[in-house]
Design a protein around this motif. Structure first.
Motif, PDB file in Angstrom:
ATOM      1  N   ARG A  35     -59.491  24.100  11.693  1.00  0.00           N
ATOM      2  CA  ARG A  35     -59.308  24.226  13.145  1.00  0.00           C
ATOM      3  C   ARG A  35     -58.168  23.347  13.638  1.00  0.00           C
ATOM      4  O   ARG A  35     -57.815  23.391  14.816  1.00  0.00           O
ATOM      5  CB  ARG A  35     -60.603  23.832  13.864  1.00  0.00           C
ATOM      6  N   ALA A  36     -57.611  22.527  12.776  1.00  0.00           N
ATOM      7  CA  ALA A  36     -56.543  21.610  13.159  1.00  0.00           C
ATOM      8  C   ALA A  36     -55.281  22.373  13.575  1.00  0.00           C
ATOM      9  O   ALA A  36     -55.096  23.542  13.215  1.00  0.00           O
ATOM     10  CB  ALA A  36     -56.227  20.667  12.003  1.00  0.00           C
ATOM     11  N   GLN A  37     -54.414  21.696  14.321  1.00  0.00           N
ATOM     12  CA  GLN A  37     -53.145  22.281  14.722  1.00  0.00           C
ATOM     13  C   GLN A  37     -52.352  22.695  13.476  1.00  0.00           C
ATOM     14  O   GLN A  37     -52.434  22.057  12.428  1.00  0.00           O
ATOM     15  CB  GLN A  37     -52.333  21.281  15.526  1.00  0.00           C
ATOM     16  N   LYS A  38     -51.553  23.750  13.628  1.00  0.00           N
ATOM     17  CA  LYS A  38     -50.853  24.303  12.466  1.00  0.00           C
ATOM     18  C   LYS A  38     -49.932  23.285  11.806  1.00  0.00           C
ATOM     19  O   LYS A  38     -49.824  23.233  10.574  1.00  0.00           O
ATOM     20  CB  LYS A  38     -50.051  25.539  12.868  1.00  0.00           C
ATOM     21  N   ILE A  39     -49.243  22.455  12.595  1.00  0.00           N
ATOM     22  CA  ILE A  39     -48.324  21.485  12.012  1.00  0.00           C
ATOM     23  C   ILE A  39     -49.067  20.488  11.126  1.00  0.00           C
ATOM     24  O   ILE A  39     -48.577  20.062  10.082  1.00  0.00           O
ATOM     25  CB  ILE A  39     -47.525  20.746  13.116  1.00  0.00           C
ATOM     26  N   GLY A  66     -65.061  17.876   7.662  1.00  0.00           N
ATOM     27  CA  GLY A  66     -64.561  18.332   8.957  1.00  0.00           C
ATOM     28  C   GLY A  66     -63.303  19.157   8.790  1.00  0.00           C
ATOM     29  O   GLY A  66     -62.681  19.156   7.721  1.00  0.00           O
ATOM     30  N   GLY A  67     -62.910  19.842   9.871  1.00  0.00           N
ATOM     31  CA  GLY A  67     -61.728  20.691   9.784  1.00  0.00           C
ATOM     32  C   GLY A  67     -60.839  20.644  11.010  1.00  0.00           C
ATOM     33  O   GLY A  67     -59.875  21.407  11.115  1.00  0.00           O
ATOM     34  N   VAL A 121     -58.386  16.268   9.484  1.00  0.00           N
ATOM     35  CA  VAL A 121     -57.244  16.561   8.621  1.00  0.00           C
ATOM     36  C   VAL A 121     -56.198  15.442   8.697  1.00  0.00           C
ATOM     37  O   VAL A 121     -55.622  15.043   7.674  1.00  0.00           O
ATOM     38  CB  VAL A 121     -56.626  17.928   8.980  1.00  0.00           C
ATOM     39  N   GLU A 122     -55.957  14.914   9.883  1.00  0.00           N
ATOM     40  CA  GLU A 122     -55.005  13.808  10.017  1.00  0.00           C
ATOM     41  C   GLU A 122     -55.470  12.595   9.222  1.00  0.00           C
ATOM     42  O   GLU A 122     -54.670  11.941   8.535  1.00  0.00           O
ATOM     43  CB  GLU A 122     -54.835  13.433  11.493  1.00  0.00           C
ATOM     44  N   GLU A 123     -56.753  12.275   9.315  1.00  0.00           N
ATOM     45  CA  GLU A 123     -57.260  11.109   8.600  1.00  0.00           C
ATOM     46  C   GLU A 123     -57.289  11.363   7.099  1.00  0.00           C
ATOM     47  O   GLU A 123     -57.084  10.443   6.302  1.00  0.00           O
ATOM     48  CB  GLU A 123     -58.651  10.740   9.110  1.00  0.00           C
ATOM     49  N   ALA A 124     -57.525  12.608   6.691  1.00  0.00           N
ATOM     50  CA  ALA A 124     -57.470  12.948   5.267  1.00  0.00           C
ATOM     51  C   ALA A 124     -56.064  12.728   4.716  1.00  0.00           C
ATOM     52  O   ALA A 124     -55.885  12.184   3.618  1.00  0.00           O
ATOM     53  CB  ALA A 124     -57.913  14.397   5.055  1.00  0.00           C
TER      54      ALA A 124
END
Length: 304
Positions: free
Chosen positions: A176-180, A147-148, A153-156
């Motif tokens: 696709r995650a937020q830049k931060i 996923g992206g 990304v948070e869970e990664a």
């Protein structure tokens, strides 16, 4: 006879129950699991006002404590159907029927599955959809995250607390995650990325996952990546099966409402992640819960 039955005890459902119970309505909160919904699967919540950072399960418990304080009744039940009988509604679970003047649907959604060979076979043996729930079981292993978006990304990033390495596989050439969140991921030495690719198969032995087969969508190249586990975050599916025949869902299964959270059935409202909308966050769920709680009160007053 309840004034309102709220189906689902995520942040939306708990807020609706809180607002309704504070209006001196008789409220039943029906839940099929632990209160909190997807919040229980979230490591850290950093975008909820009032908390610089708070663990998802802790925020769930704080919300639930507030709901209980004002007299909401709680019950366990897996809803099978809702019947509109004009003067009232029936909410039918697998072993009981409840009656209420109004219903608020806050059933949320689940993580979508990949639908590839090995996914079902190795569920609970290396295939997971919840890093917070299962991350600690994968210490010092090489993990794949599919996923992206924000969740993936948070869970990664969270998994790097346990894993030796975390590889994010994404079907596009950018996240696709937020830049931060992206910035944190790219700065994490334990994380790497495989772009333009999808997982085609999940492999393992008699005990657990050992790797995945990955295909590059641009080149067609198929490779094998060793892994001790795979965490999947490829979208969401609404939990609306009991309501599909009621006419309140769209073809994709999401519940349609207006800005006052009203469905096409008078006295039936829907809030939170189960609605057809773009942004699914704790903050939006809480806002919709407050609106529904007030609308329930107005509906009952107008139809008394």
């Amino acid at each position: 006879m309840y004034d309102v039955i709220v189906i689902g005890a995520g942040p939306a459902g708990m807020t609706a129950a809180l607002y309704a119970s504070r209006s001196n309505l008789k409220v039943l909160l029906l839940e099929r699991g632990a209160p909190g919904g997807q919040m229980n699967n979230t490591a850290e919540v950093e975008n909820y006002p009032g908390f610089e950072s708070i663990m998802g399960p802790e925020l769930s418990q704080k919300m639930f404590d507030s709901v209980e304080k004002f007299g909401t009744e709680n019950a366990y039940g897996i809803v099978q159907d809702i019947k509109d009988l004009g003067t009232h509604k029936e909410v039918i679970t697998e072993d009981q029927t409840f009656e209420a003047k109004t219903v608020v649907i806050a059933t949320g959604c689940n993580h979508r599955k990949l639908g590839v060979p090995g996914e079902e076979e190795y569920a609970g043996r290396g295939v997971s959809y919840c890093a917070v729930c299962d991350g600690a079981f994968f210490r010092n292993k090489r993990l794949i995250v599919v996923g992206g978006g924000d969740s993936a990304v948070e869970e990664a990033i969270y998994l790097t607390n346990f894993a030796a390495e975390v590889v994010v596989v994404h079907r596009r050439d950018q996240l696709r995650a937020q830049k931060i969140i992206q910035d944190r991921a790219f700065a994490n030495e334990k994380m790497s990325f495989i772009w333009d690719s999808v997982v085609e198969e999940i492999h393992g032995n008699d005990m657990a996952v050992t790797g995945v087969q990955i295909k590059n969508l641009k080149t067609g190249e198929v490779t094998e990546e060793a892994a001790g586990g795979i965490f999947i975050y490829v979208g969401l599916e609404p939990l609306t099966e009991p309501f599909i025949n009621s006419g309140i869902t769209n073809p994709a299964g999401w519940v349609e409402t207006d800005t006052e959270m009203k469905t096409s059935i008078p006295g039936v409202f829907a809030i939170g992640d189960v609605r057809n909308k773009d942004l699914r966050q704790i903050t939006t769920a809480v806002g919709e819960g407050g609106i529904a709680g007030q609308q329930v009160y107005k509906y009952i007053e107008e139809n008394a």
